[in-house]
Design an enzyme around this catalytic site. Sequence first.
Site, PDB file in Angstrom:
ATOM      1  N   GLU A 196       0.838  -1.190   0.000  1.00  0.00           N
ATOM      2  CA  GLU A 196       0.000   0.000   0.000  1.00  0.00           C
ATOM      3  C   GLU A 196       0.877   1.245   0.000  1.00  0.00           C
ATOM      4  O   GLU A 196       2.112   1.159   0.088  1.00  0.00           O
ATOM      5  CB  GLU A 196      -0.953  -0.018   1.209  1.00  0.00           C
ATOM      6  CG  GLU A 196      -1.938  -1.180   1.170  1.00  0.00           C
ATOM      7  CD  GLU A 196      -2.888  -1.191   2.343  1.00  0.00           C
ATOM      8  OE1 GLU A 196      -2.653  -0.438   3.311  1.00  0.00           O
ATOM      9  OE2 GLU A 196      -3.869  -1.958   2.303  1.00  0.00           O
TER      10      GLU A 196
ATOM     11  N   HIS B   5      -8.790   9.838   3.782  1.00  0.00           N
ATOM     12  CA  HIS B   5      -8.466   8.739   2.873  1.00  0.00           C
ATOM     13  C   HIS B   5      -8.707   9.216   1.451  1.00  0.00           C
ATOM     14  O   HIS B   5      -9.749   9.813   1.154  1.00  0.00           O
ATOM     15  CB  HIS B   5      -9.327   7.515   3.172  1.00  0.00           C
ATOM     16  CG  HIS B   5      -8.795   6.257   2.553  1.00  0.00           C
ATOM     17  ND1 HIS B   5      -8.849   6.021   1.195  1.00  0.00           N
ATOM     18  CD2 HIS B   5      -8.184   5.182   3.101  1.00  0.00           C
ATOM     19  CE1 HIS B   5      -8.290   4.849   0.939  1.00  0.00           C
ATOM     20  NE2 HIS B   5      -7.876   4.320   2.077  1.00  0.00           N
TER      21      HIS B   5
ATOM     22  N   ARG C  39      -0.827   8.928   1.978  1.00  0.00           N
ATOM     23  CA  ARG C  39      -2.213   9.368   1.841  1.00  0.00           C
ATOM     24  C   ARG C  39      -2.378  10.882   1.838  1.00  0.00           C
ATOM     25  O   ARG C  39      -3.243  11.408   1.137  1.00  0.00           O
ATOM     26  CB  ARG C  39      -3.046   8.760   2.979  1.00  0.00           C
ATOM     27  CG  ARG C  39      -3.269   7.277   2.808  1.00  0.00           C
ATOM     28  CD  ARG C  39      -4.027   6.695   3.979  1.00  0.00           C
ATOM     29  NE  ARG C  39      -4.275   5.264   3.763  1.00  0.00           N
ATOM     30  CZ  ARG C  39      -4.828   4.474   4.659  1.00  0.00           C
ATOM     31  NH1 ARG C  39      -5.179   4.943   5.835  1.00  0.00           N
ATOM     32  NH2 ARG C  39      -5.023   3.197   4.376  1.00  0.00           N
TER      33      ARG C  39
ATOM     34  N   HIS D  20     -10.954  10.121   7.561  1.00  0.00           N
ATOM     35  CA  HIS D  20     -10.731   8.689   7.743  1.00  0.00           C
ATOM     36  C   HIS D  20     -10.115   8.313   9.084  1.00  0.00           C
ATOM     37  O   HIS D  20     -10.503   7.308   9.678  1.00  0.00           O
ATOM     38  CB  HIS D  20      -9.828   8.198   6.614  1.00  0.00           C
ATOM     39  CG  HIS D  20      -9.557   6.727   6.631  1.00  0.00           C
ATOM     40  ND1 HIS D  20     -10.561   5.786   6.493  1.00  0.00           N
ATOM     41  CD2 HIS D  20      -8.396   6.020   6.751  1.00  0.00           C
ATOM     42  CE1 HIS D  20     -10.034   4.567   6.531  1.00  0.00           C
ATOM     43  NE2 HIS D  20      -8.733   4.682   6.699  1.00  0.00           N
TER      44      HIS D  20
ATOM     45  N   ARG E 252      -0.584   8.922   9.356  1.00  0.00           N
ATOM     46  CA  ARG E 252      -0.524   7.470   9.545  1.00  0.00           C
ATOM     47  C   ARG E 252      -0.260   6.765   8.219  1.00  0.00           C
ATOM     48  O   ARG E 252      -0.945   7.015   7.229  1.00  0.00           O
ATOM     49  CB  ARG E 252      -1.834   6.944  10.136  1.00  0.00           C
ATOM     50  CG  ARG E 252      -1.850   5.423  10.237  1.00  0.00           C
ATOM     51  CD  ARG E 252      -3.110   4.912  10.883  1.00  0.00           C
ATOM     52  NE  ARG E 252      -4.291   5.035  10.059  1.00  0.00           N
ATOM     53  CZ  ARG E 252      -4.631   4.207   9.081  1.00  0.00           C
ATOM     54  NH1 ARG E 252      -3.846   3.190   8.754  1.00  0.00           N
ATOM     55  NH2 ARG E 252      -5.752   4.390   8.402  1.00  0.00           N
TER      56      ARG E 252
END
Length: 560
Positions: A123, A246, A292, A353, A388
């Site tokens: 990811e 997100h 992100r 998110h 994060r």
Amino acid sequence: MTHPQGTDLEYDVLIIGSGAAGLSAALRLADTLRVAVMSKGPLHEGCTFYAQGGISAVFDRHDSFDSHAADTLDAGAGLNHPDAVRMTVEGAPDAIRWLSELGVPFTRRSESGRSGEYHLTREGGHSHRRVVHAADATGRDVETTLIARAREHHGISLLENHIAVDLITARKLGAAGDDRVLGAYVLDRSSDRVITIAARTVVLATGGASKVYLYTSNPDGASGDGIAMAWRAGCRVANMEFMQFHPTVLYEPRAKAFLISEALRGEGARLQLPDGTRFMQRFDPRGDLAPRDIVARAIDHEMKRLGIDCVYLDISHRPADFIREHFPNIHARCLSLGYDMTREPIPVVPAAHYTCGGVVTDLHGRSDIEGLYAIGEVACTGLHGANRMASNSLLECLIFAKAAAADIHARHASSHPATRALPSWDDSQVSDSDEEIVVTHNWAELRRFMWDYVGIVRSSKRLRRALSRVDLLLAEIDEYYRHFRIGNNLVELRNLALVAKLIIVSALARHESRGLHFTLDFPEADPTLEQCDTLLAPDLTQPGLPPQVVSPAAKTPGDP
């Protein structure tokens, strides 16, 4: 009229929240302690259940703890605490094995000679394949497995449809000596009655606060309850300005927000404009696999630049069987709404998110108040810093649940603070509300101005405008809270409004752009503010939100 002293329920440990953090802690504590796990609704109805991507852990022979730590530190933009990062990444493989032993059906590899090994995906922000997953519904399988194990355990009491109203502490009761937690007032939603629960230890595992925004990938319960209760009790909070959006939530006005896992981009999905043009390479050399914060800002920029409602995510160049095998739930959900991701791009937008800040804790999950712990998204452990990294969230829940449980066991073994008689909830001076529209209106107004003024891109002017509005709302909510019987919506609104102010004050205090906090007035990162958390500390001698204690300090635009 004063109600008599009275405790409705009593436990050694009260865990508020039933996601991965809360249930993991319960299972590690219940062999020797009386444990209760409380959830606002059904046990599964939290963010864990809806997590799609997976849990990051080093299993590939080409990967290493150093690499996982370096990626996490890079994503966190200089604000991570290295000790928290190292503890988390080194504990990850054992956490995965523990879940496997409990029965979580992680996807395994089927290649010749590799059968039985965990299948690893990749990811954004990760330099290696290290995301262990259960197809594209990892959170669901983790949550249902933990619930099943908890239901089987005789030492765990499960209190569904209970929402915590406030913590009970020695200071609040006027007791002499050091402050410590004594329990909580809890609204039993089945009876609309507030009960008193005494506990020697309370663990906050309530998740984050993304419901403070109009558009979010989170379920309805993500209303910042634990952060707000801890603040009112006297705990510091940190880094509340770092709210993660997100990048890819399905854009479908007919349906509730549905997350499109970052794992799609890990398997080759491409972000593109309506005309098919790819754009991420213009914003970051990592392209579609950038962290992100970068991807969300890039999408936001393109939507505003072109005046479009969404961008598109395309994985249709991969074989249809591959897509259906790796992303069965996402494929089915999109298909139910008329989008066949095996044949066409799907429309996506960013949405709130994850809460990277929260209640300040040490590496054992201990807060500023004796006996009060915070684990999972509600806590600020230093793991995430300013952003994060994907699939470190469930991992944090597992690692800090284990650490907190070990510390609680040790403290209960060395001393047993006696529970004391606690006062019952006093609602003798309030009445039933005949103005529920006030709650509904304030809820909508709060979430709208937070989206408009405190979203992906901020400015000092927008933040000050939001601050003036949230102060008005807090005053209205406090007046309402004092005069009417409480219900679920009022409890959540009271918490959300307080957390909104903590976010705004923190954002105003950080005079730079870093990680998830991007402001037009300070568009560059200030190298002198690396390793500077934004700390807010309550002054319990004054009403309302007290002055903040802030680490970052810089001039505002126009200052001499």
